[in-house]
Write an enzyme that holds these catalytic residues in place. Structure first.
Site, PDB file in Angstrom:
ATOM      1  N   SER A  68       0.884  -1.442   0.245  1.00 34.92           N
ATOM      2  CA  SER A  68       0.090   0.155  -0.093  1.00 34.92           C
ATOM      3  C   SER A  68       1.268   1.556   0.356  1.00 34.92           C
ATOM      4  O   SER A  68       1.981   1.181   0.746  1.00 34.92           O
ATOM      5  CB  SER A  68      -1.028   0.468   0.995  1.00 34.92           C
ATOM      6  OG  SER A  68      -1.162   1.670   1.887  1.00 34.92           O
ATOM      7  N   SER A  69       0.053   2.195  -0.679  1.00 33.16           N
ATOM      8  CA  SER A  69       1.468   3.786  -0.505  1.00 33.16           C
ATOM      9  C   SER A  69       0.678   3.896   0.802  1.00 33.16           C
ATOM     10  O   SER A  69       2.456   5.736   0.467  1.00 33.16           O
ATOM     11  CB  SER A  69       0.368   4.408  -1.572  1.00 33.16           C
ATOM     12  OG  SER A  69      -0.652   4.475  -0.887  1.00 33.16           O
ATOM     13  N   CYS A  70       0.725   3.746   1.828  1.00 32.76           N
ATOM     14  CA  CYS A  70       0.938   4.358   2.983  1.00 32.76           C
ATOM     15  C   CYS A  70       2.145   3.661   3.457  1.00 32.76           C
ATOM     16  O   CYS A  70       2.244   4.233   5.408  1.00 32.76           O
ATOM     17  CB  CYS A  70      -0.064   3.378   3.965  1.00 32.76           C
ATOM     18  SG  CYS A  70       0.171   2.626   4.744  1.00 32.76           S
ATOM     19  N   LYS A 121       3.259  -4.261   6.174  1.00 34.79           N
ATOM     20  CA  LYS A 121       3.425  -4.057   4.730  1.00 34.79           C
ATOM     21  C   LYS A 121       5.421  -3.731   4.109  1.00 34.79           C
ATOM     22  O   LYS A 121       5.595  -4.509   3.503  1.00 34.79           O
ATOM     23  CB  LYS A 121       2.627  -2.984   3.987  1.00 34.79           C
ATOM     24  CG  LYS A 121       0.973  -3.891   4.045  1.00 34.79           C
ATOM     25  CD  LYS A 121       0.744  -4.196   3.633  1.00 34.79           C
ATOM     26  CE  LYS A 121      -0.563  -5.335   3.541  1.00 34.79           C
ATOM     27  NZ  LYS A 121      -0.589  -6.377   2.774  1.00 34.79           N
ATOM     28  N   TYR A 127      -0.098  -1.286  10.447  1.00 36.37           N
ATOM     29  CA  TYR A 127      -0.177  -1.700   9.180  1.00 36.37           C
ATOM     30  C   TYR A 127       0.591  -1.320   8.169  1.00 36.37           C
ATOM     31  O   TYR A 127       1.159  -2.135   7.779  1.00 36.37           O
ATOM     32  CB  TYR A 127      -1.885  -1.408   8.499  1.00 36.37           C
ATOM     33  CG  TYR A 127      -2.595  -1.707   7.219  1.00 36.37           C
ATOM     34  CD1 TYR A 127      -2.939  -3.374   7.374  1.00 36.37           C
ATOM     35  CD2 TYR A 127      -2.099  -0.956   6.615  1.00 36.37           C
ATOM     36  CE1 TYR A 127      -2.870  -2.917   5.664  1.00 36.37           C
ATOM     37  CE2 TYR A 127      -2.530  -1.458   4.789  1.00 36.37           C
ATOM     38  CZ  TYR A 127      -2.247  -2.598   4.776  1.00 36.37           C
ATOM     39  OH  TYR A 127      -2.819  -2.743   3.241  1.00 36.37           O
ATOM     40  N   HIS A 165     -13.963   4.526   1.887  1.00 36.35           N
ATOM     41  CA  HIS A 165     -12.561   5.549   2.066  1.00 36.35           C
ATOM     42  C   HIS A 165     -13.436   6.401   0.233  1.00 36.35           C
ATOM     43  O   HIS A 165     -14.849   6.107   0.912  1.00 36.35           O
ATOM     44  CB  HIS A 165     -12.187   4.954   0.445  1.00 36.35           C
ATOM     45  CG  HIS A 165     -10.933   4.043   1.664  1.00 36.35           C
ATOM     46  ND1 HIS A 165     -10.457   2.177   1.081  1.00 36.35           N
ATOM     47  CD2 HIS A 165     -10.144   3.955   2.662  1.00 36.35           C
ATOM     48  CE1 HIS A 165      -9.858   1.754   2.335  1.00 36.35           C
ATOM     49  NE2 HIS A 165      -9.646   2.764   3.352  1.00 36.35           N
TER      50      HIS A 165
END
Length: 321
Positions: A113-115, A146, A142, A185
């Site tokens: 994920s881009s997070c 990742k 999270y 979202h």
């Protein structure tokens, strides 16, 4: 780096096939003619349990793996249950990646994920910005999990000469998205809000914030296409951002959803509500250089998603429990 395309007759296991990304991967594989797609529900196979995962891999012996399974949730869930998010995601990643290695899986793709990138990241976000600053606190658990999965793939490639790829998608939307009112979202939330406002004859729809933040959206079927493209064409040890490369403001997004849903009323902004990060867009130069590019523009993607939503909505699929 040049590599052999996947053999469509071999076994390919999609972990997390019921979710937004996993279901898109299954659609893509079926369209591409894969003959042996392996799927297991959580009830059939608990990926957090090492013994179950090892027994599954030893019995099925998949040739390829697409790892889309994860414990996911919104800001509230991430912030309230960080121990669950880091523990369960690490368990899934460690169990599947190591079992893949032990059972000679030819190629694996890990979905991140881009997070994973720092909260105060330069824009557009390049892959080399990873670990260059502090993470967003609300989803730190999270994101750390990742990052660990991404690094695990890279280190297995380095030490064991495996062929594992990691991809970091931007904001996703599409068929099988989450439209729940309490934790969806922004894009699916807007689709549902405008649809229900039209049904009820409401004169206005309120959109949180100033409407100025810029976001990037990618249709989940484009992500699935990118994943298979990389599995077919890439064999190095870099990871990839996957996005549309295009930005849209929240107000522009709301206006587009308003048009697609046919809602006749007004849009009202509520600047008292938080905007979040002013801008978040990924740099997709690295994957573009491999020859892949997205195919589904935002308006077309929203129309497809809205058609699917309407069919499901009529069945009562989104009734809150």
């Amino acid at each position: 780096m040049i590599c052999e395309p996947l053999d469509r007759q071999k076994k390919i296991y999609v972990a997390g096939h019921c979710g937004l990304v996993g279901s898109a991967l299954v659609r893509c594989l079926k369209k591409e003619g894969f003959a042996q797609i392996i799927t297991k529900t959580h009830e059939e196979l608990d990926l957090t349990r090492q013994a179950e995962v090892e027994a599954f891999f030893a019995e099925e012996k998949p040739d390829y793996v697409l790892l889309a399974a994860a414990k996911v949730g919104g800001i509230h869930a991430n912030d309230t249950y960080p121990a669950d998010f880091i523990m369960k995601n690490l368990q899934i990643e460690c169990n599947v990646i190591d079992a893949a290695y032990k059972n000679q899986v030819k190629k694996l793709l890990f979905l991140g994920s881009s997070c994973i990138y720092p909260r105060e990241c330069p824009q557009p976000i390049r892959e080399e910005y990873l670990l260059s600053g502090y993470l967003e606190k609300t989803n730190e658990a999270y994101a750390l999990a990742k990052i660990a999965g991404l690094k695990m793939c890279a280190f297995y490639n380095q030490q064991y000469h495996t062929h594992y790829i990691s991809v970091m998608p931007c904001n996703l939307y599409g068929v099988n998205d989450n439209f729940a009112l309490d934790n969806s979202h922004v894009l699916p939330a807007l689709i549902r809000k405008f649809h229900e406002a039209k049904q009820k004859g409401e004169l206005a729809v309120t959109v949180w914030g100033s409407g100025t933040p810029l976001r990037e959206f990618l249709n989940v079927d484009d992500l699935a296409d990118a994943c298979l493209y990389l599995m077919d064409h890439y064999d190095g040890n870099e990871f990839f951002n996957v996005g549309s490369g295009k930005e849209v403001s929240i107000l522009e997004l709301a206006e587009l959803v308003k048009e697609v849903t046919g809602y006749p009323g007004r849009i009202v902004l509520d600047p008292a509500k938080p905007d979040g990060t002013p801008r978040k867009v990924t740099d997709i130069s690295r994957i573009s250089e491999t020859g892949w590019k997205p195919k589904i523009d935002l308006e077309k993607g929203i129309r497809q998603t809205y058609e699917w939503f309407c069919k499901k909505y009529e069945t009562g699929a989104f009734t809150e429990r």
